[in-house]
Design a protein around this motif. Structure first.
Motif, mmCIF file in Angstrom:
data_model
loop_
_atom_site.group_PDB
_atom_site.id
_atom_site.type_symbol
_atom_site.label_atom_id
_atom_site.label_comp_id
_atom_site.label_asym_id
_atom_site.label_seq_id
_atom_site.Cartn_x
_atom_site.Cartn_y
_atom_site.Cartn_z
ATOM 1 N N ALA A 99 15.339 44.042 47.095
ATOM 2 C CA ALA A 99 16.180 42.896 47.476
ATOM 3 C C ALA A 99 17.004 42.412 46.284
ATOM 4 O O ALA A 99 18.198 42.093 46.425
ATOM 5 N N LEU A 100 16.373 42.389 45.123
ATOM 6 C CA LEU A 100 17.081 41.934 43.912
ATOM 7 C C LEU A 100 18.255 42.863 43.596
ATOM 8 O O LEU A 100 19.378 42.412 43.327
ATOM 9 N N LEU A 101 18.012 44.162 43.639
ATOM 10 C CA LEU A 101 19.079 45.124 43.328
ATOM 11 C C LEU A 101 20.154 45.109 44.415
ATOM 12 O O LEU A 101 21.350 45.219 44.111
ATOM 13 N N ALA A 102 19.747 44.950 45.657
ATOM 14 C CA ALA A 102 20.728 44.884 46.750
ATOM 15 C C ALA A 102 21.679 43.712 46.551
ATOM 16 O O ALA A 102 22.871 43.802 46.875
ATOM 17 N N GLY A 103 21.163 42.631 45.969
ATOM 18 C CA GLY A 103 21.995 41.464 45.672
ATOM 19 C C GLY A 103 23.094 41.764 44.669
ATOM 20 O O GLY A 103 24.095 41.056 44.596
ATOM 21 N N SER A 104 22.917 42.821 43.883
ATOM 22 C CA SER A 104 23.951 43.279 42.947
ATOM 23 C C SER A 104 24.608 44.563 43.457
ATOM 24 O O SER A 104 25.172 45.330 42.676
ATOM 25 N N SER A 105 24.484 44.808 44.761
ATOM 26 C CA SER A 105 25.064 45.998 45.394
ATOM 27 C C SER A 105 24.626 47.294 44.732
ATOM 28 O O SER A 105 25.403 48.247 44.611
ATOM 29 N N THR A 106 23.367 47.338 44.292
ATOM 30 C CA THR A 106 22.830 48.580 43.752
ATOM 31 C C THR A 106 21.434 48.789 44.333
ATOM 32 O O THR A 106 21.027 48.050 45.239
ATOM 33 N N SER A 107 20.740 49.812 43.850
ATOM 34 C CA SER A 107 19.432 50.132 44.429
ATOM 35 C C SER A 107 18.628 50.985 43.456
ATOM 36 O O SER A 107 19.165 51.439 42.432
ATOM 37 N N VAL A 108 17.358 51.210 43.774
ATOM 38 C CA VAL A 108 16.541 52.139 43.000
ATOM 39 C C VAL A 108 17.106 53.549 43.201
ATOM 40 O O VAL A 108 17.316 53.987 44.332
ATOM 41 N N SER A 109 17.384 54.243 42.105
ATOM 42 C CA SER A 109 17.923 55.606 42.188
ATOM 43 C C SER A 109 16.802 56.606 42.419
ATOM 44 O O SER A 109 16.953 57.552 43.182
ATOM 45 N N ALA A 110 15.698 56.419 41.710
ATOM 46 C CA ALA A 110 14.567 57.336 41.815
ATOM 47 C C ALA A 110 13.327 56.690 41.232
ATOM 48 O O ALA A 110 13.420 55.792 40.384
ATOM 49 N N LEU A 111 12.187 57.176 41.713
ATOM 50 C CA LEU A 111 10.894 56.855 41.107
ATOM 51 C C LEU A 111 10.351 58.169 40.570
ATOM 52 O O LEU A 111 10.356 59.172 41.288
ATOM 53 N N VAL A 112 9.929 58.184 39.307
ATOM 54 C CA VAL A 112 9.329 59.391 38.747
ATOM 55 C C VAL A 112 7.930 59.056 38.268
ATOM 56 O O VAL A 112 7.738 58.162 37.432
ATOM 57 N N ASP A 159 4.572 56.282 47.912
ATOM 58 C CA ASP A 159 4.875 56.652 49.303
ATOM 59 C C ASP A 159 6.028 55.822 49.866
ATOM 60 O O ASP A 159 6.836 56.317 50.650
ATOM 61 N N TYR A 160 6.086 54.580 49.442
ATOM 62 C CA TYR A 160 7.164 53.683 49.900
ATOM 63 C C TYR A 160 8.535 54.273 49.531
ATOM 64 O O TYR A 160 9.428 54.363 50.383
ATOM 65 N N TYR A 161 8.702 54.719 48.291
ATOM 66 C CA TYR A 161 9.995 55.298 47.899
ATOM 67 C C TYR A 161 10.149 56.755 48.369
ATOM 68 O O TYR A 161 11.269 57.251 48.481
ATOM 69 N N ALA A 162 9.035 57.413 48.656
ATOM 70 C CA ALA A 162 9.112 58.774 49.203
ATOM 71 C C ALA A 162 9.767 58.766 50.583
ATOM 72 O O ALA A 162 10.438 59.731 50.975
ATOM 73 N N GLN A 163 9.613 57.661 51.308
ATOM 74 C CA GLN A 163 10.217 57.573 52.647
ATOM 75 C C GLN A 163 11.729 57.727 52.597
ATOM 76 O O GLN A 163 12.346 58.182 53.563
ATOM 77 N N SER A 164 12.335 57.316 51.489
ATOM 78 C CA SER A 164 13.787 57.501 51.358
ATOM 79 C C SER A 164 14.114 58.661 50.417
ATOM 80 O O SER A 164 15.230 58.757 49.895
ATOM 81 N N GLY A 165 13.120 59.541 50.193
ATOM 82 C CA GLY A 165 13.364 60.745 49.404
ATOM 83 C C GLY A 165 13.571 60.490 47.919
ATOM 84 O O GLY A 165 14.108 61.341 47.204
ATOM 85 N N LYS A 166 13.124 59.335 47.428
ATOM 86 C CA LYS A 166 13.403 58.969 46.036
ATOM 87 C C LYS A 166 12.258 59.280 45.075
ATOM 88 O O LYS A 166 12.440 59.166 43.866
ATOM 89 N N SER A 167 11.077 59.623 45.589
ATOM 90 C CA SER A 167 9.919 59.803 44.708
ATOM 91 C C SER A 167 9.797 61.234 44.198
ATOM 92 O O SER A 167 9.935 62.190 44.958
ATOM 93 N N HIS A 168 9.530 61.345 42.906
ATOM 94 C CA HIS A 168 9.344 62.631 42.233
ATOM 95 C C HIS A 168 8.065 62.538 41.395
ATOM 96 O O HIS A 168 7.720 61.460 40.936
ATOM 97 N N SER A 169 7.443 63.710 41.148
ATOM 98 C CA SER A 169 6.285 63.754 40.250
ATOM 99 C C SER A 169 6.549 64.745 39.143
ATOM 100 O O SER A 169 7.156 65.802 39.393
ATOM 101 N N VAL A 170 6.092 64.440 37.953
ATOM 102 C CA VAL A 170 6.118 65.431 36.875
ATOM 103 C C VAL A 170 4.746 65.477 36.215
ATOM 104 O O VAL A 170 4.006 64.490 36.218
ATOM 105 N N ASN A 171 4.434 66.634 35.649
ATOM 106 C CA ASN A 171 3.196 66.806 34.911
ATOM 107 C C ASN A 171 3.279 65.950 33.636
ATOM 108 O O ASN A 171 4.165 66.157 32.807
#
Ligand code: C5P
Ligand code: MG
Length: 190
Positions: A99-112, A159-171
């Motif tokens: 909601a905070l980022l949407a207020g600045s017309s932006t969003s989470v790009s990715a979760l790693v 899982d929340y960000y995976a729903q929009s395809g934004k979640s990634h995992s690295v070793n």
């Protein structure tokens, strides 16, 4: 804008990697844990409230953490982007960040997410505790509680960000440079 959520259990190397990523990608690093430690160090009312939770390895209530995070983001209106380190730690925090980022017309790009197994984490945090001076790094039962809280309250954020395809995992095991390369490969494509 690049808004990166750097995710993973306590002791997985988020702070170390965030410090390198902010330089490479010209972002602002916001570590909610560091903000709490600053407040505790200055013995402010916020610091005193946070301490009662942090000393047990529990989460500070969402409204407190969200308010603090919002102030920090709003202090950087010209940022090219942010690395959120240690936030969001609950679904409610994730919704507030969106909601905070949407207020600045932006969003989470990715979760790693940095993946490191429990025993490695306990060893790493104990080692860090020898020099960090953090009481929550120096007691194995508090460390294990932090890991339990991560599993129960924080992993749903992946899982929340995976729903929009934004979640990634690295070793998250390897040299600092190797792990940085794995992260940079993902962030460089955003
Ligand atoms: O992120 P870091 O591991 O430095 O956080 C240290 C402690 O700060 C956590 O164990 C938790 O008690 C508190 N914290 C929190 N909510 C956050 C970030 C940190 O309650 N979003
Ligand atoms: Mg940290």
């Amino acid at each position: 804008m690049i808004n990166l959520v750097l995710f993973g259990p306590p002791g997985s190397g988020k702070g170390t990697q965030a410090n390198k990523l902010v330089e490479k990608f010209n972002l602002i690093h916001i570590s909610t844990g560091d903000l709490f430690r600053y407040e505790m160090g200055n013995d402010t009312p916020l610091g005193r409230e946070a301490k009662s939770y942090i000393s047990k390895g529990e989460l500070v209530p969402d409204e407190v953490t969200i308010g603090m995070l919002r102030n920090k983001v709003e202090a950087h209106p010209d940022a090219r982007g942010f690395i959120f380190d240690g936030f969001p730690r609950t679904i409610r925090q994730a919704e507030a960040l969106d909601a905070l980022l949407a207020g600045s017309s932006t969003s989470v790009s990715a979760l790693v997410a940095l993946q490191v197994d429990d025993e490695e984490i306990v060893q790493r945090i104990k080692l860090r505790g020898a020099t960090s001076g953090r009481p929550d790094d120096s007691d194995e039962s508090i460390i294990r509680n932090r890991i339990d809280v991560y599993k129960s309250e924080t992993t749903p954020v992946f899982d929340y960000y995976a729903q929009s395809g934004k979640s990634h995992s690295v070793n998250g095991v390897g040299s600092i440079g190797e792990i940085f390369q794995r992260l940079s490969d993902i962030v460089g494509q955003l």
